[in-house]
Design an enzyme around this catalytic site. Structure first.
Site: not given
Ligand code: FRU
Length: 622
Positions: A143, A200
């Site tokens: 990500d 993330s």
């Protein structure tokens, strides 16, 4: 010159390559204690301990012993019977260093080639490395994280494993760009620590000094993830324009009130009407909203999502943006971006979004729970979130892979690329509001030369060969297609080996299809090999639609577009194809692994005459 490269590459690349392969066991003493614990004693450490990797082997536990509670502890797939590549472990610059390595047998091959070096060569060795998409120099990437714009720089942090090209040891890697196209690789900004992996999250510029680290400090929010502490939200701040971060000493700042296991990926934004910071955290099959004045104490507000969109799925990586509908600033809507895994109509992970209203406490979606709107109709578009602090522009950055096979793609030195950054906007069609995702206009700077091809009517086939694709097959194709009403009009991107990607408008079913069944390598990794199947008719998109494979076609409904004529903008870059139709009303992102670059275009039409106008082939490069 790039700082990270400076640290890691030798001035003379040829010398570096040789040096990287020479065992230098001077200075290393291996002490095997039993069969699976080895202590590496190092005198006069060089900058790096170079670790030999074999991806198919289990992770060994590597620990730098300095006596500090923040000692680096990482998981490394050390080579047992053959060495595939190397990764560097930075050593403390003192007279001695000690590294303990457990879970690796005393007779493993890694002990023969572990060595000391002052440099690590990052010259590209991967055939499939994209020419103009962002990739890490080496190691694993998933990500995009902490996307933020400040003082002329776009900061792209990302889920990064510097110790191997498979998922693990999550850090926030870091690259910066002035134009979203040319990226400079910097040192990782936030390293894995004793609270766990650095999962993330997001970053903001603290314009009002709410957190107390100074006006305009950059504040990062991430999830610390470990078996011991679970998934908890943490904060770090930077006062040097995002180069280095200091973790908040009282982390975590937010834990789940109900002990939820999946509680991660904090998205923080400033909500002007309340003069507060808001945080959205993905909480299993929901998103939870919180607010704060100092970014350290968070109050729970509401939740959104249960039962919305494709079911059942795991919500991940939220974003929450406000956009004008059809460019009308008097008609603004909130959009919740939700990344789900699994749930992609083509298998694995994908990005959906919900349009609605927000009153400062709750988000209410305009649509019924069962309505799913996709941000991209390919199979390799995930964890997409937007840059903060970009004023009127809303720019999203996807990770270009799919959790089904991300760890086994046929790449070695690095694994993971970003898709092109996309400008998001809202448009209406048949009374519904949708979000368009178009390649940012900065991609025009990639054009290094253009071949213009005369308009042609298509009743059978039309071949453009050779295709002037420039650097290693990196190109952009633009065209306006007016398909025949009855059947199929499209084109194949081909190479001399007959590998092809088939992109066509199927007017009977009202779909645009990108078929990669015969695109090149389509089976990799043990599991995928078992699942691999050839279909006799590659247009049977419907029948391969839910197969968890790489070999398939993906499709999007053409009803999202207005017209009889469709503008296609197609980006090809070594191992990916992205299509944007009618300024991003449809976006479709797929990986492909041709064993040589596509170098021809074969247009075809079945069941009536079609027209192709304004065909341009742009050669792309940095
Ligand atoms: C999404 C994701 C996130 C998590 C990260 C871990 O791809 O699963 O939810 O924070 O990857 O690398």
């Amino acid at each position: 010159m790039k700082r990270f490269i400076n640290h890691l590459t030798m001035t003379l690349i040829t010398v570096a390559t040789l040096a990287a392969c020479q065992p230098q066991n001077n200075g290393i003493r291996l002490e095997h204690q039993g069969d699976t614990l080895t202590i590496v004693h190092i005198t006069n450490p060089t900058r790096y301990l170079i670790l030999p990797i074999q991806e198919s082997h289990n992770e060994g536990k590597v620990k730098l012993i300095t006596g500090s509670p923040t000692d680096i502890a990482i998981d490394v797939r050390l080579a047992v019977d053959s060495v595939e590549y190397y990764v560097p472990l930075a050593l403390p610059q003192s007279s001695e260093a000690t590294v303990s390595i457990s879970h690796v047998a005393a007779n493993a091959i890694c002990w023969d080639s572990i060595r000391l070096a002052d440099n690590f060569d990052t010259t590209n060795t991967d055939y499939y490395r994209p020419v103009y998409h962002h990739t890490p120099l080496y190691g694993w990437m998933n990500d995009a994280n902490g996307l933020v714009y400040k003082d002329g720089e776009y900061h792209l942090y990302f889920q990064y494993n510097p110790y191997g090209s498979k998922w693990g040891n999550l850090h926030w890697g870091h690259s910066v760009s002035h134009d979203l196209i040319h990226w400079e690789h910097l040192d990782p900004a936030i390293a894995r620590d004793t609270l766990g992996h650095i999962f993330s999250g997001s970053s903001v510029v603290d314009k009002n000094n709410s957190a107390g680290y100074g006006k305009d400090a950059m504040i990062a929010f991430y999830t610390s993830a470990s078996d011991e502490h679970g998934q908890i939200q943490c904060m770090a701040y930077s006062t040097d324009n995002g180069r280095t971060y200091t973790k908040y000493e009282k982390n975590p700042i937010l834990t789940p009130f109900d002990g939820l296991k999946d509680f991660r990926d904090p998205k923080v934004f400033w909500y002007e009407p309340a003069q507060k910071w808001y945080m959205i955290v993905s909480a299993d099959k929901n998103m939870r909203f919180y607010s704060s004045t100092d970014m350290k104490n968070w109050e729970y507000l509401s939740l959104f999502g249960e039962g919305y969109g494709v079911q059942p799925n795991q919500f991940e990586c939220p974003d929450f943006i406000r956009l004008p509908v059809n460019g009308d600033k008097n008609n603004m809507k909130w959009v919740m971006i939700v990344n789900i895994n699994p749930g992609c109509p083509f298998g694995g992970s994908a990005t959906e979004y919900f349009v609605g209203e927000f009153d400062g406490k709750e988000f209410k979606c305009d649509n019924d729970k069962s309505v799913t709107k996709w941000l991209d109709f390919g199979k390799d578009h995930y964890a997409t979130v937007c840059f903060s602090n970009t004023g009127d522009r809303t720019i999203a950055m996807p990770w270009m892979s799919n959790w089904q096979y991300a760890n086994v793609t046929p790449i070695r030195q690095y694994r993971g690329a970003n898709a092109l950054p996309r400008e998001l906007s809202l448009y209406t069609k048949d009374g519904e509001i949708y979000m368009a995702a178009n390649a940012v206009k900065e991609t025009e700077d990639l054009r290094k030369g253009t071949e213009f091809i005369n308009d042609f009517a298509l009743s059978d086939e039309y071949i453009v060969s050779p295709l002037a694709t420039g650097i290693e097959g990196a190109c952009e194709l633009e065209m306006d297609i007016t398909p025949n009403k009855a059947q199929t009009t499209g084109f194949q991107l081909l190479n001399d080996k007959g590998e092809k990607v088939d992109i066509y408008l199927d007017m009977k079913s009202g779909r645009i299809v990108m078929d990669r069944n015969q695109s090149g390598l389509t089976a990799f990794g043990e599991k995928s090999e078992l699942h691999f199947k050839e279909t006799d008719d590659h247009r049977k998109t419907e029948s391969v639609n839910y197969v968890n494979d790489f070999a398939l076609g993906t499709w999007a409904p053409l009803s999202l577009c207005e017209g009889k004529t469709y503008h296609l903008d197609v980006f090809v870059d070594k191992c990916s194809i992205e299509i944007f139709i009618d300024n991003g009303r449809i976006a479709m992102t797929n990986l492909v692994f041709p064993t040589q670059p596509y170098n021809a275009l074969r247009f075809y039409s079945e069941g009536g005459e079609a027209k192709v106008k304004n065909l341009k082939v742009h050669q792309l490069g940095l």
